[in-house]
Design a protein around this motif. Structure first.
Motif, PDB file in Angstrom:
ATOM      1  N   ASP A 288       0.830  -1.206   0.000  1.00 32.32           N
ATOM      2  CA  ASP A 288       0.000   0.000   0.000  1.00 32.32           C
ATOM      3  C   ASP A 288       0.866   1.257   0.000  1.00 32.32           C
ATOM      4  O   ASP A 288       0.529   2.254  -0.653  1.00 32.32           O
ATOM      5  CB  ASP A 288      -0.928   0.002   1.216  1.00 32.32           C
ATOM      6  CG  ASP A 288      -1.923   1.151   1.178  1.00 32.32           C
ATOM      7  OD1 ASP A 288      -2.686   1.237   0.189  1.00 32.32           O
ATOM      8  OD2 ASP A 288      -1.937   1.962   2.118  1.00 32.32           O
ATOM      9  N   ASP A 289       1.994   1.225   0.696  1.00 31.81           N
ATOM     10  CA  ASP A 289       2.905   2.377   0.707  1.00 31.81           C
ATOM     11  C   ASP A 289       3.484   2.628  -0.685  1.00 31.81           C
ATOM     12  O   ASP A 289       3.665   3.782  -1.090  1.00 31.81           O
ATOM     13  CB  ASP A 289       4.046   2.144   1.702  1.00 31.81           C
ATOM     14  CG  ASP A 289       3.566   2.113   3.147  1.00 31.81           C
ATOM     15  OD1 ASP A 289       2.527   2.740   3.433  1.00 31.81           O
ATOM     16  OD2 ASP A 289       4.233   1.462   3.978  1.00 31.81           O
ATOM     17  N   LYS A 291       2.023   1.814  -3.521  1.00 30.18           N
ATOM     18  CA  LYS A 291       0.909   2.362  -4.312  1.00 30.18           C
ATOM     19  C   LYS A 291       0.772   3.861  -4.071  1.00 30.18           C
ATOM     20  O   LYS A 291       0.612   4.650  -5.019  1.00 30.18           O
ATOM     21  CB  LYS A 291      -0.394   1.650  -3.955  1.00 30.18           C
ATOM     22  CG  LYS A 291      -1.645   2.217  -4.644  1.00 30.18           C
ATOM     23  CD  LYS A 291      -2.875   1.405  -4.270  1.00 30.18           C
ATOM     24  CE  LYS A 291      -4.133   1.986  -4.891  1.00 30.18           C
ATOM     25  NZ  LYS A 291      -4.551   3.250  -4.256  1.00 30.18           N
ATOM     26  N   LYS A 292       0.857   4.284  -2.817  1.00 28.12           N
ATOM     27  CA  LYS A 292       0.751   5.710  -2.491  1.00 28.12           C
ATOM     28  C   LYS A 292       1.914   6.489  -3.086  1.00 28.12           C
ATOM     29  O   LYS A 292       1.750   7.626  -3.550  1.00 28.12           O
ATOM     30  CB  LYS A 292       0.700   5.889  -0.975  1.00 28.12           C
ATOM     31  CG  LYS A 292      -0.595   5.395  -0.337  1.00 28.12           C
ATOM     32  CD  LYS A 292      -0.547   5.513   1.177  1.00 28.12           C
ATOM     33  CE  LYS A 292      -1.845   4.980   1.800  1.00 28.12           C
ATOM     34  NZ  LYS A 292      -1.770   4.977   3.293  1.00 28.12           N
ATOM     35  N   LYS A 293       3.086   5.899  -3.095  1.00 31.71           N
ATOM     36  CA  LYS A 293       4.268   6.545  -3.660  1.00 31.71           C
ATOM     37  C   LYS A 293       4.069   6.809  -5.152  1.00 31.71           C
ATOM     38  O   LYS A 293       4.415   7.876  -5.668  1.00 31.71           O
ATOM     39  CB  LYS A 293       5.488   5.651  -3.430  1.00 31.71           C
ATOM     40  CG  LYS A 293       6.843   6.292  -3.673  1.00 31.71           C
ATOM     41  CD  LYS A 293       7.965   5.318  -3.317  1.00 31.71           C
ATOM     42  CE  LYS A 293       9.323   5.987  -3.349  1.00 31.71           C
ATOM     43  NZ  LYS A 293       9.517   6.912  -2.220  1.00 31.71           N
ATOM     44  N   GLU A 295       1.100   7.073  -6.694  1.00 31.10           N
ATOM     45  CA  GLU A 295       0.033   8.066  -6.821  1.00 31.10           C
ATOM     46  C   GLU A 295       0.544   9.475  -6.555  1.00 31.10           C
ATOM     47  O   GLU A 295       0.165  10.424  -7.258  1.00 31.10           O
ATOM     48  CB  GLU A 295      -1.105   7.719  -5.860  1.00 31.10           C
ATOM     49  CG  GLU A 295      -1.859   6.447  -6.244  1.00 31.10           C
ATOM     50  CD  GLU A 295      -2.842   6.001  -5.182  1.00 31.10           C
ATOM     51  OE1 GLU A 295      -3.727   5.193  -5.499  1.00 31.10           O
ATOM     52  OE2 GLU A 295      -2.719   6.461  -4.014  1.00 31.10           O
ATOM     53  N   GLU A 296       1.402   9.631  -5.562  1.00 27.74           N
ATOM     54  CA  GLU A 296       1.956  10.953  -5.250  1.00 27.74           C
ATOM     55  C   GLU A 296       2.808  11.476  -6.401  1.00 27.74           C
ATOM     56  O   GLU A 296       2.776  12.671  -6.719  1.00 27.74           O
ATOM     57  CB  GLU A 296       2.774  10.869  -3.961  1.00 27.74           C
ATOM     58  CG  GLU A 296       1.923  10.700  -2.709  1.00 27.74           C
ATOM     59  CD  GLU A 296       2.747  10.355  -1.482  1.00 27.74           C
ATOM     60  OE1 GLU A 296       3.995  10.217  -1.617  1.00 27.74           O
ATOM     61  OE2 GLU A 296       2.150  10.195  -0.390  1.00 27.74           O
TER      62      GLU A 296
END
Length: 304
Positions: A288-289, A291-293, A295-296
């Motif tokens: 999940d981290d 994925k967020k990276k 997206e950012e």
């Protein structure tokens, strides 16, 4: 032939399995549609990212057919047909032609350490098996063979050879292959970590295994390069490389991590096939981290 159709961002298509680990036509269709809607130029089907050496001929044919039925005529389709034997490779090549692919590609023969004359014969026999154009797949870190300039020059006497997917790490190899060929010859950058440098030294586009999990970033990198915006191109390559390092940092295959990110994004294509290892234990939470990276980074560059 319009060689422009082979330029740009071409993701290497991932193997798609159901929960039992069998090839899933529904998930192949879902992933190919997802990538098409992101704006990619083509797909490279059945290569390393497609776990080709761990699939049967029938499974590989099913994947080739499903992608073609979904996207033929919409984007460029390249079929990787490298297989343990010349016979199987030719069978896949003819099938790819039958179902509508635009070009063929193949790694050199695997397992046995062969003389260059055998590798030349292998690629030549694939080229002679259909009228489709052919792209050499040079990936010495897994095959043990690095395409030589003398062999490239000999193979260039065959008009069907239109390019090299170069996945060797020295970016100089791209420049050398370009220098040894002709104006219309296409060199694809293979190592995703050096997309920007590969393009600047002569590659016309790229085929990559991480494109499919972050197509927006590679499309933006290509936009920067095409516009001569090399400052932002370097910055986005830096962020891409941070993500690639994260994708490779967990216990388990990078492709398992990629598939985990895609699943969190609503694109479930199963896991990986053994002997590739799935991500397990506490590492699952780290996906999940990542994925967020991604997206950012997409948000960071979307307005530039």
């Amino acid at each position: 032939m319009q060689l422009n159709m082979f330029k740009g961002i071409i993701p290497a298509f991932y193997a798609c399995y159901d929960e039992a680990g069998e090839v899933s036509l529904e998930r192949i269709k879902n992933l190919s549609t997802h990538l098409y809607e992101k704006g990619i130029r083509g797909l490279y089907v059945g290569g390393s990212s497609g776990e080709c050496i761990y699939q049967t001929l029938d499974e590989r044919k099913a994947t080739l057919k499903c992608v073609a039925e979904n996207l033929q005529g919409k984007i460029t389709l390249i079929a990787h047909v490298g297989a343990p034997s010349t016979k199987e490779s030719i069978e896949l090549a003819r099938y790819a032609k039958e179902v509508g692919y635009d070009a063929l590609s193949a790694i050199p023969p695997i397992y046995f350490k062969l003389p260059e004359s055998a590798i030349e014969k292998y690629w030549t026999e694939i080229m002679d098996s259909t009228d489709l154009p052919f792209i050499i797949y040079n990936i010495p870190q897994t095959t043990g063979y690095n395409l030589s300039v003398p062999l490239l020059k000999r193979l260039l006497t065959n008009d069907k050879l239109i390019g090299v997917k170069n996945s060797s790490m020295p970016v100089m190899d791209i420049e050398r292959f370009k220098a040894a060929s002709h104006e219309d010859f296409i060199v694809f950058n293979g190592p995703d970590e050096q997309y920007v440098s590969g393009r600047l030294i002569g590659a016309e586009g790229g085929i990559g295994g991480t494109y499919g999990v972050m197509p927006e970033l590679f499309l933006k990198a290509e936009e920067f390069i095409s516009a001569g915006n090399f400052s932002d191109a370097r910055k986005i390559q830096h962020d891409i490389n941070d993500i690639i390092i994260a994708l490779c940092s967990l216990n388990g295959s990078m492709y398992s991590v990629i598939k985990g990110v895609l699943k969190l994004s609503g694109i479930n294509i199963g896991s990986v096939r053994g002997p590739l290892e799935a991500v397990t234990g506490e590492d699952i939470k780290k996906i999940d981290d990542i994925k967020k990276k991604i997206e950012e980074a997409i948000v960071k560059y979307q307005t530039i």
